[in-house]
Design a protein around this motif. Sequence first.
Motif, mmCIF file in Angstrom:
data_model
loop_
_atom_site.group_PDB
_atom_site.id
_atom_site.type_symbol
_atom_site.label_atom_id
_atom_site.label_comp_id
_atom_site.label_asym_id
_atom_site.label_seq_id
_atom_site.Cartn_x
_atom_site.Cartn_y
_atom_site.Cartn_z
ATOM 1 N N GLN A 307 -17.979 17.303 7.445
ATOM 2 C CA GLN A 307 -19.503 18.158 7.155
ATOM 3 C C GLN A 307 -19.593 19.209 8.379
ATOM 4 O O GLN A 307 -19.601 18.816 9.607
ATOM 5 C CB GLN A 307 -20.561 17.162 6.942
ATOM 6 N N PRO A 308 -19.874 20.430 8.322
ATOM 7 C CA PRO A 308 -20.329 21.413 9.170
ATOM 8 C C PRO A 308 -21.750 21.156 9.348
ATOM 9 O O PRO A 308 -22.569 20.620 8.725
ATOM 10 C CB PRO A 308 -20.180 22.743 8.623
ATOM 11 N N ALA A 309 -22.231 21.068 10.857
ATOM 12 C CA ALA A 309 -23.452 21.293 11.263
ATOM 13 C C ALA A 309 -24.339 22.247 10.628
ATOM 14 O O ALA A 309 -23.927 23.408 10.187
ATOM 15 C CB ALA A 309 -23.441 21.378 12.950
ATOM 16 N N MET A 310 -25.754 21.863 10.281
ATOM 17 C CA MET A 310 -26.630 23.037 9.600
ATOM 18 C C MET A 310 -27.917 23.077 10.505
ATOM 19 O O MET A 310 -28.147 22.447 11.388
ATOM 20 C CB MET A 310 -27.013 22.075 8.171
ATOM 21 N N SER A 311 -28.229 24.449 10.312
ATOM 22 C CA SER A 311 -29.464 24.855 11.084
ATOM 23 C C SER A 311 -30.203 25.441 10.075
ATOM 24 O O SER A 311 -29.809 26.165 9.152
ATOM 25 C CB SER A 311 -29.229 25.791 12.145
ATOM 26 N N ASP A 312 -31.663 25.502 10.519
ATOM 27 C CA ASP A 312 -32.838 26.319 9.825
ATOM 28 C C ASP A 312 -33.328 27.524 10.397
ATOM 29 O O ASP A 312 -34.089 27.976 10.085
ATOM 30 C CB ASP A 312 -33.885 25.100 9.175
ATOM 31 N N ALA A 334 -28.625 27.627 7.277
ATOM 32 C CA ALA A 334 -27.485 28.227 7.607
ATOM 33 C C ALA A 334 -26.325 27.146 8.081
ATOM 34 O O ALA A 334 -26.799 26.359 8.680
ATOM 35 C CB ALA A 334 -27.425 29.567 8.525
ATOM 36 N N ILE A 335 -25.169 27.369 7.793
ATOM 37 C CA ILE A 335 -24.064 26.569 8.558
ATOM 38 C C ILE A 335 -23.993 27.265 10.246
ATOM 39 O O ILE A 335 -24.175 28.195 10.342
ATOM 40 C CB ILE A 335 -22.628 26.918 7.958
ATOM 41 N N GLU A 336 -23.922 26.087 11.055
ATOM 42 C CA GLU A 336 -24.308 26.189 12.114
ATOM 43 C C GLU A 336 -22.928 26.482 12.986
ATOM 44 O O GLU A 336 -22.002 25.858 12.914
ATOM 45 C CB GLU A 336 -24.973 24.950 13.136
ATOM 46 N N LEU A 337 -22.682 27.661 13.320
ATOM 47 C CA LEU A 337 -21.282 28.182 13.737
ATOM 48 C C LEU A 337 -21.533 29.269 14.945
ATOM 49 O O LEU A 337 -22.730 29.772 15.033
ATOM 50 C CB LEU A 337 -20.619 28.817 12.833
ATOM 51 N N ILE A 338 -20.756 29.519 15.729
ATOM 52 C CA ILE A 338 -20.829 30.611 16.649
ATOM 53 C C ILE A 338 -19.990 31.743 16.457
ATOM 54 O O ILE A 338 -18.828 31.389 16.192
ATOM 55 C CB ILE A 338 -20.538 29.986 18.424
ATOM 56 N N GLU A 339 -20.439 32.800 16.691
ATOM 57 C CA GLU A 339 -19.674 34.002 16.194
ATOM 58 C C GLU A 339 -19.730 34.965 17.427
ATOM 59 O O GLU A 339 -20.706 35.406 17.914
ATOM 60 C CB GLU A 339 -20.348 34.730 14.781
ATOM 61 N N ALA A 501 -26.242 26.081 -5.035
ATOM 62 C CA ALA A 501 -27.058 25.309 -4.261
ATOM 63 C C ALA A 501 -28.107 26.162 -3.836
ATOM 64 O O ALA A 501 -27.840 27.389 -3.551
ATOM 65 C CB ALA A 501 -26.382 24.491 -3.072
ATOM 66 N N PHE A 502 -29.190 25.625 -3.671
ATOM 67 C CA PHE A 502 -30.369 26.424 -2.890
ATOM 68 C C PHE A 502 -31.238 25.373 -1.833
ATOM 69 O O PHE A 502 -31.541 24.489 -2.569
ATOM 70 C CB PHE A 502 -31.197 27.184 -3.672
ATOM 71 N N GLU A 503 -31.706 26.015 -0.871
ATOM 72 C CA GLU A 503 -32.541 25.017 -0.199
ATOM 73 C C GLU A 503 -34.021 25.393 -0.129
ATOM 74 O O GLU A 503 -34.186 26.555 0.152
ATOM 75 C CB GLU A 503 -32.233 24.757 1.313
ATOM 76 N N PHE A 504 -34.768 24.574 -0.344
ATOM 77 C CA PHE A 504 -36.429 24.811 -0.245
ATOM 78 C C PHE A 504 -36.905 23.958 0.822
ATOM 79 O O PHE A 504 -36.848 23.008 1.205
ATOM 80 C CB PHE A 504 -37.037 24.425 -1.801
ATOM 81 N N ALA A 505 -38.023 24.728 1.085
ATOM 82 C CA ALA A 505 -38.837 23.822 2.378
ATOM 83 C C ALA A 505 -40.393 24.436 2.074
ATOM 84 O O ALA A 505 -40.794 25.201 1.580
ATOM 85 C CB ALA A 505 -38.441 24.617 3.676
#
Length: 698
Positions: A307-312, A334-339, A501-505
């Motif tokens: 699994q990729p790490a997630m961040s909000d 968002a999927i936590e990555l470095i760009e 998929a959709f995330e709710f907060a």
Amino acid sequence: MAGLRIGFDIGGTFTDLVLYDEASGRIHSHKLATTVRNPEVAVRTGWRTLLAEAGFLGSQVSNAIHGTTLITNCLVERKGAATLLLATQGFSDVLDTQREMRYDIYDLHAPQVEHLVPRPLRFEARERLDAFGGVIEELSLDSLDDVARRLERAEVTDSVESIAVCFLHAFTNPEHEQKAGAWLSEHLPHLRVSLSHEVAPEIREYERMSTTVCNAYVQPLAATYLRQLGDVLREVGFEREMFLMLSSGGVSTLETAVKFPIRLVESGPAAGALAAVFYGELLDLPNLVSFDMGGTTAKMCLIKDGQPAMSDHFEIARVHRFKRGSGLPVRVPAIELIEIGAGGGSVARVDELGLLKVGPDSAGADPGPACYGLGGDAPTVTDADLLLGYLDPGFFLGGRMILDQAAAESAMAGLAERMGLTMTETAHGIFRVVNENMISATRVHVAERGADPRSLRLMAFGGAGPVHAYEIARALKMQGFVCPASAGVTSALGFLTAPPAFEFARTHMERLDAPSLIELDGIYAGLEAEGRRVLKSAGIEDDDMTFTLKADLRHVGQGHEISVALPCTKPSDMSLDGDLRPYFFARYEEIYGHAHTHLDLEITTCRLNASGPRPRVELPEFETGSGPDQALKDSRPAYFTEVEGFVDTPIYDRYLLGRGSTVHGPAIVEERESTAVIGPRGSAEIDRYGNLVVTLEE
């Protein structure tokens, strides 16, 4: 009934398309230069070419999923709509006060983060809620009338296209924002309205306002772009609704994407991470680093336990790339990555200290690197790769684009003269500098998440990824790297593995005890109802819906929180001391190395991820075919750091390397969309799915 699915990604330099035939399991791909001024032109051409090569019609395609960098580019380049801000009286300067601290405390001249709405376009409404949502002062509609009058007097009513509404504490009680939204829709119907309680219903005023403003800023552009894209797809015969990749790795409907375009910010990179997860499962590699290097940027993402790490939260358009707080904060999952700005088109130059620098600016697709022969005259990473012998000038994009070696030499000669180096030394310097940029970023990204690169493999894809993967894996002492089949378009395949998929907060601040867990049931039930509505609009049946609960928790009195997964269907099913506190302390200790188990907990935000079933992609197994001798195309001199010079290197046709074929470095393996470079300490094997698995010597 088996169908056809297409994923397509518009990047800054190239547009990638993948077609998956569910009946045969075959994957067809196509890559072409992005038409920067009119991105839909490349999409039209790409769809027609891909369908013709595969032998299908647009009407036979059952599903199309799209990702784009358009939203990010719009924010970075400040090319969005003229946008208004409507805030609570006395709070329109939140965009200026921000966090009330400098992002670099030692730089007294650090430029301020410039926001998207200038002061003359900020308006205030008379209204006030307390921190718990109680009404202190009712919304004054007269103050809204004043907004319309001021716009009329300035004669800019028709010039503005969008408005962000962000009232104090609206996440606890949306009533005032809803009334303001209804009034604006009636009296200024040409404006697109973004309400903060819908875009980012969470605490922290600056972040919520910034996210809402960013959403409003790109909304008109996104709506126009997606409408034009829909028209193009209908032209090529596609008759169904297009879906959009979200930055969280989920897929949403067109309607949702138009309403919340800020959720599309990292859609392309997210697809690449999902593709790495897919191939990791296929090859039984749950722990790896996704490495996606295209023409403009390189994206790295740690995949841990599959699994990729997630961040909000993350930042866009930073003034200083590696300084937190120097960009526009956005609160979306968002999927936590470095760009980083390291791609084939990254431009090399000499800085004011006389040092060689590469990126972050890119030549893009127009004019592109000098070797494209389209008018570019600045030396780039692709020019360096060509001069070092890694690329075949006659086989770029499978021969559809002929690279101009003389133009690359001309561009490199100017830089070499300024540096007092030979052309080869300069090209190798560019190669080493861009590699070191990616090595440093990967090392930090992996270390911050508690992983050891020596236990990982690199999953390398993108047009330029396989060229640079060997040096990165070698420097980080990784086990090796994997180049999927059709590595140049792998990220587009990631679209086809993503579920709807959709995330709710929803922010809810409370000290946790047994009765409060029962109260949380109602909040999560409301989020689940929203999730069911969105998934139903995407055609997902109730029985196929999955809901995952998370909570942002912290010690009582702390200023920041961490996100903890809740393995339950409702919070009251858990024991506070037996379940929730141990989950939190384990996660806290994993991040910080120590947990304060004697302190009480409080919740700040409830989160729920609503998703449908994950689409199946079943790749056919390769047959044992011809070996390296039959696949050998030719040889050419290629530069390798280990020997500090050119080596006559065998060139292999990847399409003729059958299952089980082994190639020992130094070697170059070519396919249409990418080229894999294998150094002297590497050996590669074609696995049963056609992937190039490279192992490095100890």
